[in-house]
Design a protein around this motif. Structure first.
Motif, short mmCIF file in Angstrom:
data_model
loop_
_atom_site.label_atom_id
_atom_site.label_comp_id
_atom_site.label_asym_id
_atom_site.label_seq_id
_atom_site.Cartn_x
_atom_site.Cartn_y
_atom_site.Cartn_z
N THR A 288 66.31 7.05 106.80
CA THR A 288 66.75 8.51 107.41
C THR A 288 67.20 9.53 106.13
OG1 THR A 288 67.38 7.89 109.44
CG2 THR A 288 68.28 9.93 108.98
N ILE A 289 66.55 10.53 106.11
CA ILE A 289 66.82 11.49 104.86
C ILE A 289 67.88 12.57 105.21
CG2 ILE A 289 65.91 12.78 103.06
CD1 ILE A 289 64.98 10.06 103.01
N SER A 290 67.77 13.14 106.06
CA SER A 290 68.40 14.56 106.56
C SER A 290 68.34 15.65 105.39
CB SER A 290 70.12 14.18 106.59
OG SER A 290 70.73 13.96 105.70
N GLU A 291 69.19 16.85 105.75
CA GLU A 291 69.01 18.05 105.06
C GLU A 291 69.43 17.87 103.48
OE1 GLU A 291 69.74 22.84 105.21
OE2 GLU A 291 70.54 21.40 106.61
N VAL A 292 70.54 17.09 103.33
CA VAL A 292 71.18 16.90 101.78
C VAL A 292 70.47 15.27 101.60
CG1 VAL A 292 73.16 16.52 100.57
CG2 VAL A 292 73.04 18.29 102.56
N LEU B 289 55.00 6.94 108.16
CA LEU B 289 55.09 7.84 109.37
C LEU B 289 56.34 8.77 108.91
CD1 LEU B 289 54.62 8.82 112.13
CD2 LEU B 289 56.01 6.79 113.06
N LEU B 290 56.06 10.05 109.14
CA LEU B 290 57.35 11.08 108.43
C LEU B 290 57.61 11.85 109.42
CD1 LEU B 290 56.71 12.96 105.29
CD2 LEU B 290 57.01 14.11 107.18
N VAL C 224 56.47 2.47 106.56
CA VAL C 224 57.68 2.89 106.45
C VAL C 224 57.80 4.26 107.24
CG1 VAL C 224 59.09 3.86 104.68
CG2 VAL C 224 57.33 1.88 104.08
N VAL C 225 58.87 4.34 107.92
CA VAL C 225 59.29 5.53 108.56
C VAL C 225 60.38 6.30 107.65
CG1 VAL C 225 60.18 6.43 110.68
CG2 VAL C 225 58.72 4.39 110.85
N ILE C 226 59.86 7.44 107.45
CA ILE C 226 60.96 8.35 106.76
C ILE C 226 61.25 9.51 107.74
CG2 ILE C 226 61.01 10.11 104.73
CD1 ILE C 226 58.78 8.58 103.38
N ASP C 227 62.44 9.48 108.31
CA ASP C 227 63.00 10.33 109.30
C ASP C 227 63.85 11.53 108.86
OD1 ASP C 227 63.44 10.95 112.00
OD2 ASP C 227 65.40 9.95 111.96
N ASP C 228 63.17 12.59 109.35
CA ASP C 228 64.42 13.73 109.00
C ASP C 228 64.08 14.20 107.58
OD1 ASP C 228 65.54 16.03 109.99
OD2 ASP C 228 67.38 15.15 109.87
N ILE C 229 63.04 14.44 106.97
CA ILE C 229 63.01 14.88 105.69
C ILE C 229 62.84 16.50 105.70
CG2 ILE C 229 60.26 14.45 105.47
CD1 ILE C 229 60.83 13.63 102.48
N TRP C 230 63.47 17.19 104.66
CA TRP C 230 63.52 18.73 104.60
C TRP C 230 62.91 19.27 103.54
CZ3 TRP C 230 66.68 22.12 107.80
CH2 TRP C 230 67.08 21.39 108.86
#
Length: 600
Positions: free
Chosen positions: A206-210, A284-285, A256-262
């Protein structure tokens, strides 16, 4: 909210001006005072309607609106309290004294409103402000277009993409604002047994905005190599972690799932970690931003102009400024739709678009903060009669299909819907809803067989805007079942309180103590929504809110028969009863929804 407050008090005075209502106090009601107060309220309401979008100095207008709202709120409380005493008193002499007190209150309110009218007339607005003209034509566009991810269709599409015969490393993108079930959908796919058995390695980050590269690498390595301890990973540098991840995936088929990339920069930086061995590996992004998901920049101008002009071409003189407006939306579909929904209600002139562009240019901060500013801008441009309707939708639980029939009944009971001589209030309310949908502030849901709207929805970011603005305006306070914001020592004065029960917390709640910070005479609407539950001494507690006009306690399994008859100002009631309540003194009752708890 000043406009809604004015509508409520004007309705009360209209009832008093009615011939039958005037008999309550006989000749002691001074009709000229009632008429004078009513005319002052009308003048203030017209002022708000005419000046909402015509002034440059919006801050001064907000201050003035707050002053009008506060004066009208206090006036309504005093008039309602006096009127209640007149209705409930049985003794003739006490009623006469109450009538005299009522007349005194009316005269005080009359003077306060006259003073406020003079202050309003003395305000000088800038003559150079360019008026914003709303187009009378209705440019509708399909609100049910598949802009964001769905569930069933998208689930099957993703399965097909993950299992197709392409050997290259493939990136599959899910795009949509927060609350559009991207993560839920990705998790369903990730946990699906038929998918997991196809891959040698699976990882979720999980990435998120920052973007925190180190945290991402630690999550990735922990998922790929199970026998490594967290302590060993923590001792490694970022470059070493990248090498470990790369070697762990090399030669293996992975998902690989990359969740919430900004951002595209974060996306491109991560891609170097994943080897392309032509073995049908997949990434999966999920993202809120189309330009992150699409490696070829999407044609946002096509979306923007499609909403505004449908199949007609965009006027050449607006293309350049339209592109500037789109750039300010930072790739957020919701921002583009909302701004387009705002512009479609204006005449398509360069000056109108320029004014919106200048507002957008003043927004700074993160992508998320700029998105909130754009949504707030669209709200500020709403006509006065739609602002209250929009904020009210935020009181419903998040991520649910809202019943349009219930929403409309409540709008009408709250007096948000302005009557027209040739149309029923329900029809006017549906037109209000259609306009909010046209502006992309509300989502169309399911429809009835006759084509009319059955349900609607609201994006979570827009719901957050509603809750924030409603609380700031003392218009409404939304309280969840795990929210303890009404504690002793904290005093708030909302006009409406909506309680959303999503779990079991309320079952163990002693409500009067929990709500000790509330001043009961300020609350005119009390609405419970969510799961069916039972609260200790809830009917007794509700009886303290003597000026209630809207009461929805249908989800509370308690007997409210004796309470209903005491709340003489009620316009809307939805409750459970054990025996028929007396309705003789409920002179304003419009909607009555009752369920008998007793034996059938």
């Amino acid at each position: 909210m000043a406009y809604a407050a004015l509508s409520s008090l004007m309705h009360t005075l209209q009832k008093l001006l009615h011939s039958k209502s005037s008999l309550i106090c006989g000749t002691s009601i001074l009709q000229q005072h009632v008429e004078s107060v009513y005319q002052s309220l009308c003048a203030l309401q017209v002022f708000l309607e005419d000046t909402t979008n015509e002034v440059n100095d919006t801050e001064n207008l907000k201050v003035l609106e707050k002053k009008i709202r506060d004066v009208v709120y206090k006036a309504e409380e005093r008039i309602d309290s006096s009127f209640r005493r007149i209705i409930t008193l049985a003794d003739r002499y006490k009623r006469e004294r109450a009538c005299k007190s009522f007349n005194d209150e009316l005269q005080k309110v009359e003077k306060e409103l006259e003073s406020l009218k003079i202050e309003v007339m003395q305000i000088e607005f800038s003559k150079s402000a360019e008026a914003t003209t709303y187009s009378s034509s209705s440019r509708k566009y399909s609100t049910e277009q598949n802009t964001f991810v769905g569930m069933k269709d998208e689930f099957n599409t993703i399965l097909d993409r993950l299992t197709d015969q392409t050997n290259d490393l493939t990136v599959i993108s899910l795009v949509g604002m927060g609350g559009i079930v991207k993560t839920t959908l990705a998790r369903e796919v990730y946990d699906n047994p038929s998918i997991r058995c196809r891959f040698d390695k699976l990882a979720w980050v999980t990435i998120s905005e920052v973007y925190d590269e180190r945290q991402m690498l630690l999550e990735l390595v922990s998922s790929i190599i199970r026998n490594r301890t967290d302590d060993n990973n923590q001792k490694m540098s970022n470059d070493q972690l990248i090498e470990v991840a790369y070697r762990g995936l090399k030669g293996r088929r992975f998902l690989v799932v990359i969740d919430d990339i900004w951002s595209t920069q974060d996306r491109d930086q991560m891609r170097r970690i994943f080897p392309n061995d032509n073995n049908k590996s997949r990434i999966l992004l999920t993202t809120r931003l189309n330009y992150v998901a699409d490696y070829a920049s999407p044609d946002f101008l096509f979306l923007f102009t499609g909403i505004l002009f449908k199949t007609d071409p965009c006027p050449p003189q607006l293309i350049k400024i339209g592109k500037h407006i789109i750039q300010q939306c930072r790739g957020l579909h919701l921002s583009i739709e909302v701004i387009a929904g705002l512009l479609c209600k204006m005449d398509p002139t360069h000056s109108n678009w320029k004014k919106v562009e200048e507002n957008l240019n003043s927004f700074f901060g993160t992508v998320s903060e700029q998105c909130q500013s754009i949504l707030s801008l669209s709200y500020s441009y709403l006509p006065q009669h739609l602002k209250a309707c929009f904020l009210y939708v935020g009181g419903f639980p998040e991520d649910i299909e809202i019943s349009v029939s219930k929403l409309i009944r409540l709008w009408i009971a709250e007096l948000f819907v302005k009557g027209r001589s040739n149309k029923r209030l329900e029809v006017v309310a549906e037109e209000y809803l259609d306009e909010l949908i046209d502006r992309s502030l509300i989502l169309a849901g399911t429809r009835k067989p006759d084509g009319r709207m059955k349900t609607c929805k609201i994006y979570d970011l827009l719901r957050q805007l509603c809750i924030r603005e409603a609380q700031f305006e003392n218009f409404m306070h939304v309280l969840n079942d795990n929210d303890y914001s009404f504690l002793e020592g904290i005093h708030i004065y909302p006009r409406r309180v909506m309680l959303l029960s999503l779990g079991t917390h309320w079952k163990h709640l002693y409500v009067p103590r929990h709500w000790s910070g509330i001043t009961t005479n300020t609350i005119h609407s009390l609405i419970f929504m969510g799961n069916s539950f039972q609260l200790y001494r809830m009917p007794q507690f509700v009886s303290h809110f003597k000026l209630l006009k809207v009461l929805d306690v249908f989800s509370i399994n308690s007997n409210f028969s004796w309470v209903i008859s005491k709340l003489v100002h009620l316009r809307y009631v939805a409750a459970n009863i054990d025996g028929a309540p007396s309705l003789a003194k409920l002179l304003n009752l419009q909607t009555l929804i009752l369920r008998n708890l007793g034996p059938k």
